[in-house]
Scaffold this motif. Structure first.
Motif, PDB file in Angstrom:
ATOM      1  N   LEU A  94       0.831  -1.195   0.000  1.00 53.15           N
ATOM      2  CA  LEU A  94       0.000   0.000   0.000  1.00 53.15           C
ATOM      3  C   LEU A  94       0.872   1.254   0.000  1.00 53.15           C
ATOM      4  O   LEU A  94       0.652   2.192  -0.755  1.00 53.15           O
ATOM      5  CB  LEU A  94      -0.913   0.011   1.225  1.00 53.15           C
ATOM      6  N   LEU A 107       9.858   2.076  14.808  1.00 55.18           N
ATOM      7  CA  LEU A 107       9.251   1.080  15.707  1.00 55.18           C
ATOM      8  C   LEU A 107      10.330   0.329  16.482  1.00 55.18           C
ATOM      9  O   LEU A 107      10.163   0.056  17.678  1.00 55.18           O
ATOM     10  CB  LEU A 107       8.409   0.089  14.910  1.00 55.18           C
ATOM     11  N   LEU A 138       6.040  -5.775  16.580  1.00 54.64           N
ATOM     12  CA  LEU A 138       5.519  -4.537  15.995  1.00 54.64           C
ATOM     13  C   LEU A 138       5.724  -4.518  14.484  1.00 54.64           C
ATOM     14  O   LEU A 138       4.847  -4.066  13.736  1.00 54.64           O
ATOM     15  CB  LEU A 138       6.202  -3.329  16.656  1.00 54.64           C
ATOM     16  N   PHE A 141       3.187  -6.624  12.850  1.00 55.84           N
ATOM     17  CA  PHE A 141       1.916  -5.906  12.889  1.00 55.84           C
ATOM     18  C   PHE A 141       1.870  -4.883  11.748  1.00 55.84           C
ATOM     19  O   PHE A 141       0.881  -4.778  11.010  1.00 55.84           O
ATOM     20  CB  PHE A 141       1.775  -5.188  14.236  1.00 55.84           C
ATOM     21  N   LEU A 142       2.954  -4.165  11.580  1.00 53.84           N
ATOM     22  CA  LEU A 142       3.051  -3.170  10.508  1.00 53.84           C
ATOM     23  C   LEU A 142       2.844  -3.845   9.153  1.00 53.84           C
ATOM     24  O   LEU A 142       2.135  -3.330   8.285  1.00 53.84           O
ATOM     25  CB  LEU A 142       4.424  -2.503  10.576  1.00 53.84           C
ATOM     26  N   MET A 144       1.146  -6.513   8.544  1.00 53.34           N
ATOM     27  CA  MET A 144      -0.273  -6.822   8.358  1.00 53.34           C
ATOM     28  C   MET A 144      -1.042  -5.605   7.903  1.00 53.34           C
ATOM     29  O   MET A 144      -1.980  -5.697   7.103  1.00 53.34           O
ATOM     30  CB  MET A 144      -0.894  -7.345   9.662  1.00 53.34           C
ATOM     31  N   ILE A 145      -0.653  -4.437   8.418  1.00 48.31           N
ATOM     32  CA  ILE A 145      -1.412  -3.234   8.070  1.00 48.31           C
ATOM     33  C   ILE A 145      -1.166  -2.847   6.613  1.00 48.31           C
ATOM     34  O   ILE A 145      -2.105  -2.484   5.894  1.00 48.31           O
ATOM     35  CB  ILE A 145      -1.010  -2.069   9.008  1.00 48.31           C
ATOM     36  N   GLN A 153      -0.996 -11.218   4.587  1.00 49.17           N
ATOM     37  CA  GLN A 153      -1.518 -10.815   5.890  1.00 49.17           C
ATOM     38  C   GLN A 153      -1.479 -11.971   6.871  1.00 49.17           C
ATOM     39  O   GLN A 153      -1.132 -11.798   8.040  1.00 49.17           O
ATOM     40  CB  GLN A 153      -2.941 -10.314   5.739  1.00 49.17           C
TER      41      GLN A 153
ATOM     42  N   ALA B 647      -7.127  -2.825   6.849  1.00 52.93           N
ATOM     43  CA  ALA B 647      -5.925  -2.101   7.234  1.00 52.93           C
ATOM     44  C   ALA B 647      -6.245  -1.063   8.307  1.00 52.93           C
ATOM     45  O   ALA B 647      -5.492  -0.895   9.268  1.00 52.93           O
ATOM     46  CB  ALA B 647      -5.318  -1.436   6.006  1.00 52.93           C
ATOM     47  N   LEU B 650      -6.803  -2.801  11.577  1.00 50.74           N
ATOM     48  CA  LEU B 650      -5.523  -3.210  12.168  1.00 50.74           C
ATOM     49  C   LEU B 650      -4.792  -2.006  12.742  1.00 50.74           C
ATOM     50  O   LEU B 650      -4.168  -2.081  13.797  1.00 50.74           O
ATOM     51  CB  LEU B 650      -4.667  -3.893  11.114  1.00 50.74           C
ATOM     52  N   LEU B 651      -4.931  -0.894  12.028  1.00 57.23           N
ATOM     53  CA  LEU B 651      -4.271   0.325  12.499  1.00 57.23           C
ATOM     54  C   LEU B 651      -4.840   0.736  13.860  1.00 57.23           C
ATOM     55  O   LEU B 651      -4.106   1.171  14.747  1.00 57.23           O
ATOM     56  CB  LEU B 651      -4.479   1.442  11.477  1.00 57.23           C
ATOM     57  N   PHE B 654      -3.222  -1.376  16.320  1.00 57.79           N
ATOM     58  CA  PHE B 654      -1.800  -1.032  16.387  1.00 57.79           C
ATOM     59  C   PHE B 654      -1.590   0.213  17.233  1.00 57.79           C
ATOM     60  O   PHE B 654      -0.757   0.251  18.150  1.00 57.79           O
ATOM     61  CB  PHE B 654      -1.290  -0.818  14.963  1.00 57.79           C
ATOM     62  N   LEU B 657      -2.223  -0.426  20.790  1.00 56.09           N
ATOM     63  CA  LEU B 657      -1.094  -1.145  21.393  1.00 56.09           C
ATOM     64  C   LEU B 657       0.043  -0.192  21.735  1.00 56.09           C
ATOM     65  O   LEU B 657       0.582  -0.190  22.842  1.00 56.09           O
ATOM     66  CB  LEU B 657      -0.622  -2.222  20.409  1.00 56.09           C
TER      67      LEU B 657
END
Lengths: 219, 666
Positions: A94, A107, A138, A141-142, A144-145, A153, B647, B650-651, B654, B657
Motif C-alpha cells: 500500500l 518502531l 511490531l 503488525f506493521l 499486516m497493516i 496478511q 488495514a 488493524l491500524l 496497532f 497497542l
C-alpha cells in the motif's frame, strides 16, 4: 563455550529482526513463505540454546513443537494454499517500501526504548533480546497493516506470533507448557480457518485483494 | 440433607429428559408421549419433596460445578421450598398439558423445544435454590435465555422474533440491575455468598441503593410499570404452555428475588421502601387491569391480567415491608401470607387460563376474541375448567383467589396502628384502590369468559372446533383442582406458608389461625372477620343442586327449543352479539387518559362502514421510543469507526497497542 552460546542467542535474535525487515520489503509471496520458514528455524535454534543454557527441559519440548509447527507444517500448508489458489505472483504494498522501512526503524527504536527497563529486571540469559522480540512483533503488525492481499496478511499474523513466542522465551525462559500448547493449537486452528477464509474471498471476489471486503460494510 | 439431594436428583432428571429430547429431535410422538409426561411426574415429585422440606430445617450444599474455586452454593430454606412447591406443582399440570399440545411441524423441532422447556424448569428451580450471587446470576440468565428460545419457538414469524427480542432486552436490563444489587450487598468484601451478604450491615443509604436496584432488576422480570412492555408482546407470541409457565411460574421467581433481597439479605428495612412498593404495585395493578379490560386478543388480555396480579403481589410485599420496618411482625406476617397465598393461587389459575386459551387456539386457530364465541358447547371440559380459573381469578369464593385477596384486604384494615399519621391517612385510599382493582379484574374475567365460551359462535368455522385431547384435559383438571383445593383449605395452606414468614420475619399467623380449628379462617380474631370456605362451598353447591333439582322436577319435559326473543328484529346474526370491544367500551371511556387511543369512525354515508380502534401504551411513546432513538443516534456515531477496510481496523489495534505500551512505560 557457554559464553559463546549466550552470544549466539543475540545472533539469532538479530537474524529474526533482519528477517522481519526482509518480510516487510519482500514482494513475492513464495519468497515470503521461505522467509517465514527461516524465521521459524531461527526461533527454534534460539529456543534450543536458551533451553541448553538454563537447563529447562520443557523448552526442548516447546522447541520441538515450534519446529514441527512453524518450520514444517505451516509452510507446507501455505505452499499448498498458494498452489491451489494459483497465486505465485508479486505482491504490491500500500505504501512505498522505503517509507515502510523508515516507519519500521522508528518502531524498532521505540521497542528498544520500551524494553530497556523491563530487560534490566529480568534475570533470563536472553533478557537483552527482549527489545528485538518486541520489535519483531511490531514489525509484523506493521506488515499486516500495509499488505493488501490475504496470504501476506496471514503470514504477517504468524510472524507476529513468532515474535511473541521469542519475547516469552527471552523475558521469562518460556511460558508454562499448557499456555504454549494452547497457543500452538490456536495458531494451527487459526491457519486452517484463514485458509478457508481465503478460499471464500477468492470465491466471492475472484481475487485475494482484501480491499474488496470494504463492500461488505453496512451503510 | 436428604431433601436437597433428592431435589437436585429430580432437577438432574429434568435435564436428562431435555437431553433425551435432543436425541429424538423430530420424533414428536416420543417427545410428547414419553418425555413431557415424565417431566410432569418429576414436577409432582418435586412439589412433594418441597412440601416436606418446607417444614424441615434449612439444608445447604456445595455443587462442584462452575468455575474453579467458585462452586455453586445451594440452600434450601422455607422460602426456597415454598417457591419450589409452586414451580413443581404448577409445572406438573403444564407439562402434562404440553404433552398433548405440541404438534408436528411448528417452528422449532419438538425435541429442541423439550430441551429448552426442561432447562427452563430446572433453571427456575435452581434460581430459588442458589445461595451465592454467582450461581444465582448464572441460573437467572439460563432461565432468561431458555425462555427466550421458547418464546421464539415459532421463529419464522417476524413479529414473534421482535417480541422475543424485546423480552430479552428487558430481561438483560433487569439482570444488570440485579448484578449491581449483589455488588452493593457484598459490601466490598469480595465474597458473593448470600451468607456473607446477610452478615453485612449496610448503611441506610447503601441498603436503599441495593433495594432500589433489586426492585428495578426483579421488577423487570415481574413486569412492574414501566418495565411491563414485554409481557403483552411475549405472551401472545409464545406457545400456550410456555406462556402459562412464564406467567404462572417464572414471574414468581422475580417475586422470590424481591423477598429474598429485601427481607433476607438486607438486615434492616426502611419504611419508605414499603411505601414505594405499595405505590408501584398499585399503579401496576390499576394499569394492568385497565389495559386488560380493553384487549381483544385473549392472550394479551391474560398478559395484562398478569401485570395486574404482579401489582397486587407488590402491594402485599410493600405492606409487609412497611409493617416490618415498624417492628409489627405479626401484621407483616399477615400481609406476606396474603402475598404468598396469591403467588401460589396465581400460579394455578393463570396457568389454567393460559392453557385454556391454548386449547381454544388449537381448536379454532383463532386468538382474537371478536372471532370466538359459544365454545362451551364444543369444548365443555375446557369451558368448565376455564370457569374455575376465571372465578379464582376474579377473587370469588370458594376459589383460591378469594382467600388471597381477602387476606390482603384484611391486612389493610389493620394499618391504623402505624406510628405515622400520614401513612394512616394514605393507606385506606390504597385499600379502596385494591378493591377497585379486584372488581375490575372480575369485569375482565366476565369479558374473557363470556366472549369466548358463551353466546353464539361468531364465525361459521367455530362449528368444527374439536374438544381438547385427554392429556390436555388432565393438565387442566390438575390446575383446576388446585384452584378449588387452595380455596377450600385455607388453614392448611396458611400452615404451609407459615415456615416462609418464619424465615423472613421470625413470625407467622398459622398458630393464631389454627386455634379456630381447620374449618374457620380468621386471620386476626373471630370477632373481626372470619371465613369458612367449606360451609360456603356446601351452601353454594346445595343451592345450585336444589335449584337444578327443582327446575328439573317441575319443568322437565316442558322445555321448548325455539329461537330466543329477537327484539322484533328477525334478521339477527351471531355477529350482532356484544363484542369484546363493546364490552370493554365503558372502561375505555372511563380510563381514556391512560390509553393512547386511535379511532377510525365511519361516516354515516359509508356503504361499507369499518370501525377501527387501536389502543397503545403511553410508555412506548414516553419512554421506550425516545430511548431507542437515543441508542440509535449513539450507535450511528460509533458506526463511523467502521470503515470496512481491514488495514484501518488493524491500524486501530496497532495505535491502541502503541499507546498502551507508552502508558505502561510511564
Amino acid at each position: 563455550m557457554d559464553a559463546l552460546l549466550a552470544q549466539s542467542i543475540n545472533l539469532f535474535a538479530v537474524v529474526l529482526l533482519v528477517l522481519a525487515f526482509a518480510m516487510i520489503a519482500q514482494r513475492r509471496i513464495l519468497t515470503l513463505i521461505h522467509l517465514f520458514t527461516l524465521q521459524g528455524a531461527a526461533l527454534v535454534a534460539a529456543t534450543l540454546v536458551v533451553a541448553y543454557l538454563t537447563g529447562q527441559h520443557h523448552l526442548y519440548w516447546s522447541a520441538a513443537i515450534t519446529f514441527v509447527l512453524k518450520v514444517v507444517l505451516i509452510p507446507i500448508l501455505l505452499h499448498r494454499v498458494i498452489n491451489r489458489l494459483n497465486v505465485r505472483w508479486d505482491v504490491e504494498t500500500l505504501f512505498n517500501i522505503p517509507t515502510t522501512m523508515l516507519i519500521g526503524i522508528v518502531l524498532v527504536i521505540f521497542a528498544f526504548n520500551l524494553a530497556a527497563p523491563i530487560a534490566s529486571l529480568s534475570a533470563s540469559v536472553a533478557s537483552g533480546t527482549l527489545g528485538i522480540a518486541l520489535a519483531c512483533v511490531l514489525l509484523s503488525f506493521l506488515m499486516m497493516i500495509v499488505r493488501a492481499k490475504a496470504v501476506p496478511q496471514v503470514i504477517g499474523f504468524l510472524s507476529m506470533e513468532n515474535g511473541l513466542f521469542f519475547a516469552a522465551t527471552a523475558a521469562t525462559s518460556g511460558m508454562p507448557m499448557i499456555v504454549e500448547l494452547g497457543i500452538a493449537f490456536d495458531v494451527l486452528v487459526g491457519i486452517l480457518i484463514l485458509g478457508v477464509f481465503m478460499f471464500q474471498i477468492r470465491e466471492q471476489f475472484d481475487s485475494l485483494d482484501i480491499r474488496h471486503l470494504e463492500k461488505l460494510k453496512d451503510e | 440433607m436428604i431433601f436437597l439431594d433428592w431435589i437436585l436428583g429430580l432437577l438432574g432428571g429434568w435435564l436428562a429428559l431435555g437431553l433425551a429430547g435432543l436425541f429424538a429431535l423430530r420424533n414428536t410422538d416420543f417427545v410428547a408421549r414419553v418425555l413431557f409426561p415424565a417431566g410432569s411426574a418429576i414436577g409432582l415429585a418435586l412439589a412433594a419433596f418441597a412440601l416436606l422440606a418446607l417444614f424441615d430445617v434449612p439444608e445447604t450444599a456445595i455443587l462442584a460445578v462452575g468455575l474453579p474455586d467458585l462452586p455453586f452454593h445451594l440452600r434450601l430454606d422455607g422460602l426456597s421450598a415454598f417457591f419450589l412447591l409452586v414451580i413443581g406443582a404448577a409445572s406438573a399440570g403444564i407439562s402434562i398439558f404440553a404433552a398433548g399440545y405440541f404438534r408436528h411441524g411448528e417452528g422449532t423441532p419438538p425435541g429442541l423445544l423439550c430441551l429448552e422447556y426442561h432447562v427452563f424448569l430446572a433453571s427456575m428451580a435452581m434460581v430459588v435454590l442458589a445461595d451465592d450471587a454467582y450461581a444465582f446470576m448464572v441460573m437467572w440468565e439460563t432461565m432468561a435465555l431458555s425462555s427466550y428460545f421458547l418464546v421464539t419457538a415459532n421463529h419464522r414469524v417476524p413479529a414473534i422474533r421482535q417480541a422475543g427480542f424485546l423480552y430479552l432486552l428487558i430481561a438483560h436490563v433487569g439482570a444488570i440491575a440485579i448484578l449491581l444489587c449483589f455488588g452493593v450487598l457484598q459490601a466490598n468484601t469480595g465474597d458473593y455468598t448470600f451468607a456473607n451478604m446477610r452478615a453485612q450491615s449496610l448503611s441506610p443509604l447503601w441498603a436503599s441503593v441495593a433495594f432500589l436496584l433489586a426492585t428495578v432488576g426483579f421488577g423487570a422480570k415481574a413486569g412492574i410499570v414501566p418495565l411491563h412492555v414485554w409481557l403483552p408482546e411475549a405472551h401472545p407470541a409464545a406457545p400456550s404452555p410456555v406462556s402459562a409457565l412464564m406467567s404462572g411460574v417464572m414471574l414468581k421467581t422475580a417475586i422470590y428475588g424481591v423477598l429474598r433481597v429485601s427481607f433476607d439479605l438486607l438486615s434492616v428495612q426502611i419504611w419508605w421502601w414499603g411505601v414505594l412498593l405499595l405505590g408501584i404495585g398499585l399503579i401496576t395493578a390499576l394499569f394492568g387491569v385497565a389495559f386488560s379490560a380493553v384487549q381483544t386478543d385473549m392472550k394479551r388480555l391474560l398478559a395484562y391480567s398478569s401485570i395486574e396480579n404482579i401489582g397486587l403481589l407488590f402491594v402485599g410485599i410493600g405492606l409487609g415491608l412497611l409493617f416490618k420496618a415498624y417492628g409489627m411482625t405479626a401484621l407483616a406476617a399477615l400481609a406476606l401470607t396474603a402475598a404468598l397465598y396469591h403467588v401460589i393461587s396465581h400460579a394455578f389459575f393463570k396457568s389454567l387460563l393460559f392453557l385454556a386459551t391454548g386449547s381454544v387456539l388449537h381448536a379454532t386457530g383463532e386468538r382474537s376474541l371478536g372471532k370466538l364465541g359459544g365454545l362451551i358447547r364444543r369444548m365443555p371440559w375446557v369451558a368448565t375448567l376455564a370457569l374455575v380459573g376465571v372465578l379464582a381469578s376474579s377473587g370469588l369464593p370458594p376459589f383460591s383467589g378469594f382467600v388471597a385477596e381477602w387476606l390482603l384486604l384484611q391486612s389493610f384494615l389493620f394499618t391504623t396502628g402505624l406510628p405515622n399519621s400520614f401513612l394512616n391517612m394514605l393507606i385506606p385510599v390504597v385499600a379502596a384502590a385494591i378493591a377497585l382493582v379486584a372488581a375490575l379484574a372480575g369485569y375482565v374475567m366476565v369479558k374473557f369468559y363470556g366472549v369466548i365460551f358463551l353466546g353464539q359462535p361468531r364465525e361459521p368455522n367455530l362449528a368444527h372446533a374439536h374438544p381438547a385431547s385427554p392429556l390436555e384435559r388432565t393438565g387442566l383438571v390438575w390446575l383446576g383442582a388446585g384452584c378449588v383445593l387452595l380455596g377450600v383449605f385455607p388453614v392448611q395452606v396458611i400452615g404451609a406458608i407459615d415456615p416462609v414468614t418464619q424465615v423472613l420475619l421470625g413470625d407467622g399467623i398459622a398458630t393464631a389461625v389454627r386455634t379456630n380449628g381447620w374449618m374457620l379462617l380468621a386471620p386476626i380474631s373471630v370477632e373481626r372477620a372470619s371465613y369458612s370456605p367449606l360451609v360456603f362451598l356446601l351452601v353454594v353447591v346445595g343451592a345450585v343442586w336444589l335449584t337444578a333439582t327443582l327446575v328439573h322436577r317441575f319443568y322437565h319435559g316442558r322445555v321448548r327449543r325455539a329461537p330466543p326473543w329477537d327484539c322484533g328484529f328477525p334478521a339477527q346474526t351471531s355477529r350482532m352479539q356484544d363484542t369484546a370491544e363493546g364490552f370493554g367500551q365503558p372502561i375505555r371511556e372511563i380510563f381514556a387518559p391512560v390509553f393512547r387511543m386511535r379511532r377510525e369512525v365511519p361516516s354515516p354515508f359509508d356503504a361499507k362502514p369499518t370501525y377501527k380502534v387501536s389502543i397503545e401504551d403511553h410508555f412506548w411513546h414516553w419512554l421506550y421510543l425516545p430511548l431507542g432513538r437515543l441508542t440509535e443516534g449513539i450507535a450511528r456515531l460509533v458506526g463511523r469507526l467502521q470503515q470496512g477496510r481491514i488495514a484501518i481496523y488493524l491500524l486501530y489495534s496497532f495505535i491502541t497497542l502503541i499507546v498502551l505500551l507508552l502508558v505502561a512505560k510511564w
